[in-house]
Each structure stands twice: as structure tokens, then as C-alpha cells.
Enzyme design. Structure first.
Site, mmCIF file in Angstrom:
data_model
loop_
_atom_site.group_PDB
_atom_site.id
_atom_site.type_symbol
_atom_site.label_atom_id
_atom_site.label_comp_id
_atom_site.label_asym_id
_atom_site.label_seq_id
_atom_site.Cartn_x
_atom_site.Cartn_y
_atom_site.Cartn_z
ATOM 1 N N GLY A 1 114.483 80.975 -41.723
ATOM 2 C CA GLY A 1 114.183 82.027 -42.698
ATOM 3 C C GLY A 1 112.718 82.393 -42.758
ATOM 4 C CG HIS B 1 110.130 64.272 -45.585
ATOM 5 N ND1 HIS B 1 110.912 63.170 -45.325
ATOM 6 C CD2 HIS B 1 109.631 64.084 -46.829
ATOM 7 C CE1 HIS B 1 110.875 62.357 -46.377
ATOM 8 N NE2 HIS B 1 110.109 62.895 -47.297
ATOM 9 C CE LYS C 1 125.001 68.167 -40.118
ATOM 10 N NZ LYS C 1 126.365 67.633 -39.983
ATOM 11 C CD GLN D 1 105.393 80.303 -48.364
ATOM 12 O OE1 GLN D 1 105.370 80.416 -49.590
ATOM 13 N NE2 GLN D 1 106.393 80.743 -47.629
ATOM 14 C CG HIS E 1 102.751 81.693 -42.161
ATOM 15 N ND1 HIS E 1 103.528 82.222 -41.157
ATOM 16 C CD2 HIS E 1 103.512 81.729 -43.273
ATOM 17 C CE1 HIS E 1 104.701 82.574 -41.653
ATOM 18 N NE2 HIS E 1 104.731 82.292 -42.935
ATOM 19 C CG ASP F 1 99.821 89.597 -51.358
ATOM 20 O OD1 ASP F 1 98.787 89.486 -52.038
ATOM 21 O OD2 ASP F 1 99.810 89.701 -50.108
ATOM 22 C CB CYS G 1 96.896 89.667 -37.410
ATOM 23 S SG CYS G 1 97.894 88.946 -36.090
ATOM 24 N NE ARG H 1 133.680 64.737 -37.378
ATOM 25 C CZ ARG H 1 132.996 65.763 -37.850
ATOM 26 N NH1 ARG H 1 131.731 65.670 -38.100
ATOM 27 N NH2 ARG H 1 133.600 66.910 -38.074
ATOM 28 C CB ALA H 2 128.157 62.451 -31.004
ATOM 29 C CG HIS I 1 100.730 87.441 -33.980
ATOM 30 N ND1 HIS I 1 101.045 87.669 -35.300
ATOM 31 C CD2 HIS I 1 101.849 87.732 -33.270
ATOM 32 C CE1 HIS I 1 102.301 88.099 -35.375
ATOM 33 N NE2 HIS I 1 102.812 88.139 -34.159
ATOM 34 C CB SER J 1 109.233 86.597 -43.395
ATOM 35 O OG SER J 1 107.971 86.102 -43.814
ATOM 36 C CG HIS K 1 106.265 60.416 -46.911
ATOM 37 N ND1 HIS K 1 106.132 59.793 -48.130
ATOM 38 C CD2 HIS K 1 107.313 61.264 -47.040
ATOM 39 C CE1 HIS K 1 107.056 60.229 -48.960
ATOM 40 N NE2 HIS K 1 107.791 61.132 -48.329
ATOM 41 C CD GLU L 1 110.381 61.538 -50.978
ATOM 42 O OE1 GLU L 1 109.163 61.306 -50.843
ATOM 43 O OE2 GLU L 1 111.075 62.102 -50.099
ATOM 44 C CB CYS M 1 101.017 90.395 -37.682
ATOM 45 S SG CYS M 1 100.868 88.811 -38.511
ATOM 46 C CG HIS N 1 99.908 84.989 -37.813
ATOM 47 N ND1 HIS N 1 99.109 85.935 -37.214
ATOM 48 C CD2 HIS N 1 99.104 83.959 -38.157
ATOM 49 C CE1 HIS N 1 97.855 85.490 -37.225
ATOM 50 N NE2 HIS N 1 97.835 84.298 -37.791
ATOM 51 C CG ASN O 1 110.378 77.581 -44.460
ATOM 52 O OD1 ASN O 1 110.937 76.489 -44.314
ATOM 53 N ND2 ASN O 1 110.542 78.346 -45.506
HETATM 54 P P1 H2U Z 1 107.509 82.578 -44.915
HETATM 55 O O1 H2U Z 1 106.648 81.389 -44.607
HETATM 56 O O2 H2U Z 1 108.781 82.184 -45.584
HETATM 57 O O3 H2U Z 1 107.718 83.469 -43.751
HETATM 58 O O4 H2U Z 1 106.727 83.436 -46.017
HETATM 59 C C1 H2U Z 1 105.518 84.114 -45.846
HETATM 60 C C2 H2U Z 1 104.913 84.324 -47.209
HETATM 61 O O5 H2U Z 1 103.957 85.389 -47.133
HETATM 62 C C3 H2U Z 1 105.945 84.744 -48.254
HETATM 63 O O6 H2U Z 1 105.928 83.779 -49.288
HETATM 64 C C4 H2U Z 1 103.976 86.117 -48.336
HETATM 65 C C5 H2U Z 1 105.441 86.095 -48.759
HETATM 66 O O7 H2U Z 1 105.544 86.181 -50.157
HETATM 67 N N1 H2U Z 1 103.442 87.452 -48.112
HETATM 68 C C6 H2U Z 1 102.290 87.859 -48.766
HETATM 69 O O8 H2U Z 1 101.755 87.111 -49.580
HETATM 70 N N2 H2U Z 1 101.750 89.090 -48.501
HETATM 71 C C7 H2U Z 1 102.313 89.996 -47.645
HETATM 72 O O9 H2U Z 1 101.770 91.059 -47.447
HETATM 73 C C8 H2U Z 1 103.597 89.678 -46.959
HETATM 74 C C9 H2U Z 1 104.147 88.304 -47.184
HETATM 75 ZN ZN ZN Z 2 99.625 87.846 -36.753
#
Ligand code: H2U
Ligand code: ZN
Length: 343
Positions: free
Chosen positions: A162, A302, A315, A171, A169, A75, A52, A25-26, A116, A164, A300, A185, A49, A167, A156
Site C-alpha cells: 500500500g 521488526h 501470504k 514515516q 521514504h 500534509d 523528489c 502444508r508447505a 528517486h 503510494s 528492536h 510488548e 514525484c 521514492h 511501508n
Molecule cells: P506511504 O508511505 O504510505 O506511501 O505514504 C506517504 C505519505 O506521504 C502519506 O502519509 C504523505 C501522505 O499523507 N504525503 C504528503 O505529506 N504530501 C503529499 O504531497 C503527498 C503525500
Molecule cells: Zn522522487
């Protein structure tokens, strides 16, 4: 039709799930959605930001003037500390079909750099090594807590995923309960170990891959980067420890640098693939921080990137994938050979 050119399904022994592969199908034409591509140059420092250095976050807290990696309590945590959560009776909803449990823990944001405008591969091996060191420190601290059994580290990257804020980063979410994917797993690795005199599923898998060299993209002494035989996403990869390492906290100095190097190599190759800062969700999978030894586990990472054939065509996991099972057109071997040329 050659064996692997015909539709077939492949088994993922880690999750014990199947993926449908449809190589023929590619070549189908694409008239569907094209994602917008953001190519705007970013400044080294963005006054608007919230990640920052020195800037104020949404709730008014000011970031320190940090110089390397910086971790802070999210937060807007998805889980709360135990002292802020009330107990819940097991039958709170009056039926065994309506089960719920309180979940507690902590969420943190980890800024990979004060810059940034940089992304993970652009931080270089030394910069990524600082991220790995922070990951280890965080897991050492949180993994020792009696109210935490798992620490999920992840990033992410890209608007398409998604994310936000550009910068650089990631989590961490640390929880009392072991999350679903980790439980799957753990069970997959346990089942394999039990049937193979205690051997590690992933170390044995790497031995198979190293013999074939078809899906291995990079190796150093400590880690290998591989396109899994059972990959679901078009350019999905895994970074797997080549030695028995259950948790990231067990990595010594050389092992941490080895991981940083593997991460740098694959993320830089990703950026070259469609000449775009490559979006993905990535994260570390490791043994739970509960009271068990978890000899079955091999740590590992992913990488799950959504892009399929260009910077703007992704996709979609919809329809059959949502209702039945994941499916892919491009074979893992085709993806591996394209990535290999860019390593
Ligand atoms: P993303 O990696 O999905 O973009 O999320 C950034 C995280 O930063 C998100 O979990 C947190 C959001 O809750 N955040 C703070 O802790 N303080 C802020 O002032 C804005 C965003
Ligand atoms: Zn920044």
C-alpha cells in the site's frame, strides 16, 4: 513425524500471543492470486514525484533542494496537534461500552534520499546511517515533548504494502497515547523481567538464539538479525540490540552504525530472495517516551514482508488468521536457512 514437522503452536513472549505452525502444508499447490510485478526502471529524479527535491507537494508546498535525508510534516496527518483538538468528556457517548478519547500528536514523512531510484539497501551503510541519525534526532525532539509518549518510526515498502510512492521514504507518527502493539510488548517484557530478577526478555532470548545459531542471520557488536522462533510472516525478521538499549536515542556513534549495517545486510538479502525489490512493513519498537524508566525494554526493529514463495505470491492473513490466530506453513527455521544462504 519429527517433532517440528507436525502441527504445533509457538508462543510469542513479547506480545503473549500464539502462532499456529503447519509445516506439512508447505507443499500444497497454489492456484490463487499472483501479484503484478513492477520492474520498470526508475529515473534518479521524477518531475511528477511529490517527494523528489524541489518538487511541489499535493498542497503546493515546495520541497527544498535536499541533499541527504529530509523530514517534513505530513500534509495529511492521522493525528493533529493538541491545540487543534477539543477535549472530550469521558462519557461523551453515554455508556461505558462506548469509550473514546481524543488523540493528538504529529506525523512526519522522512525521505531517505534525494534519489528517486534507490531503495534502503542501495543507500549503503553510510546512507542508512543518515536515516538512523534522523530517526534519533526526531525521537530526541518529539520524545521530549510532554504531549507525546510514543514515537513510531516505520517504512511501508512496495505497492503490495500500500505504499503510494516508490521514492525511498518512511514515516513517523508520534502520539500522546502509547499504541496497542507497544503496550502489548511493554507488558510482555515487564512480565518476563518481573519473573527473572529484572532480566531483559530480548537479551535473554538472543542468548538462547546465539547458542543454537539456527535462526540468527547476522551479528555485529551492537545488533543481531534473527528470524524469531515465533515469527508469523513467512520471512519475518527482527533486528535486536545486543546490549541494554531501551530507546534509539541511547545509541552512540558505533551503535548507530551497527544498526545501519544490520539494516543493510537484511534488506539486501531480502532483495536477493526472489530477485525483486522486496516489499515489507518495517519499524522500530522502543520504550515509550513517558515518565517511566522502562528498564524492561530492549529496542528492536521488526520486518514484516508479505511475500511467500515468489515475487508474485503473497501470504494472505485471512480466514483463520483473522478470526482465530495467525498461522504459517513454512517454518521459521526453513525461512532462516534460505535467508542465511543470501546474507
Ligand atoms: P506511504 O508511505 O504510505 O506511501 O505514504 C506517504 C505519505 O506521504 C502519506 O502519509 C504523505 C501522505 O499523507 N504525503 C504528503 O505529506 N504530501 C503529499 O504531497 C503527498 C503525500
Ligand atoms: Zn522522487
Amino acid at each position: 513425524m519429527p517433532l517440528f514437522d507436525q502441527p504445533h503452536r509457538r508462543y510469542n513472549p513479547l506480545t503473549r500471543e500464539w502462532v499456529l505452525v503447519s509445516p506439512h502444508r508447505a507443499k500444497r499447490p497454489w492456484l490463487g492470486a499472483q501479484e503484478k510485478q513492477t520492474t520498470a526502471q526508475r529515473p534518479e529524479y521524477d518531475p511528477s514525484c511529490y517527494l523528489c527535491p524541489r518538487n511541489k507537494r499535493v498542497n503546493g508546498i515546495q520541497n527544498p533542494d535536499y541533499a541527504s535525508v529530509h523530514a517534513f510534516d505530513n500534509d495529511f496527518m492521522a493525528v493533529l496537534p493538541p491545540d487543534q483538538v477539543q477535549p472530550m468528556p469521558a462519557d461523551a457517548f453515554g455508556s461505558e461500552l462506548l469509550q473514546a478519547q481524543p488523540e493528538t500528536g504529529i506525523c512526519r514523512v522522512i525521505c531517505f534520499s534525494p534519489r528517486h531510484d534507490l531503495t534502503l539497501p542501495e543507500l549503503g551503510i553510510a546512507g542508512i546511517r543518515s536515516v538512523v541519525d534522523t530517526w534519533v534526532d526526531q525521537c530526541t525532539e518529539l520524545g521530549a515533548r510532554p504531549d507525546i509518549s510514543y514515537v513510531q518510526l516505520f517504512e511501508n515498502k512496495g505497492e503490495i504494502m500500500g505504499c503510494s510512492n516508490p521514492h525511498p521514504h518512511g514515516q513517523l507518527w508520534a502520539t500522546r497515547h502509547v499504541p496497542t502493539e507497544i503496550e502489548k510488548e511493554t507488558n510482555g517484557q515487564l512480565a518476563y523481567s518481573a519473573g527473572h530478577a529484572g532480566s531483559s526478555l530480548l537479551l535473554d532470548y538472543l542468548a538462547v538464539e546465539e547458542n543454537r545459531a539456527e535462526r540468527v542471520l547476522f551479528e555485529n557488536q551492537h545488533f543481531a538479525v534473527v528470524v524469531p522462533f515465533w515469527a508469523v510472516w513467512p520471512f519475518e525478521t527482527m533486528i535486536v540490540a545486543r546490549k541494554p538499549v531501551r530507546r534509539i536515542t541511547e545509541l552512540d556513534d558505533a551503535g548507530r552504525t551497527g544498526l545501519a549495517e544490520a539494516m543493510q545486510k537484511i534488506t539486501a538479502a531480502y532483495d536477493r530472495l526472489f530477485a525483486v525489490s522486496f516489499p515489507y512493513s518495517m519499524g522500530v519498537h522502543q520504550a515509550p517516551f513517558d515518565d517511566l524508566a522502562h528498564e524492561e525494554w530492549t529496542m528492536h526493529l521488526h520486518f514484516f514482508p508479505p511475500l511467500l514463495r515468489s515475487a508474485t505470491v503473497k501470504k494472505f492473513m485471512v480466514g483463520y488468521e483473522m478470526l482465530a490466530q495467525p498461522q504459517r506453513d513454512l517454518t521459521p527455521e526453513q525461512a532462516a536457512s534460505r535467508l542465511l544462504a543470501l546474507m
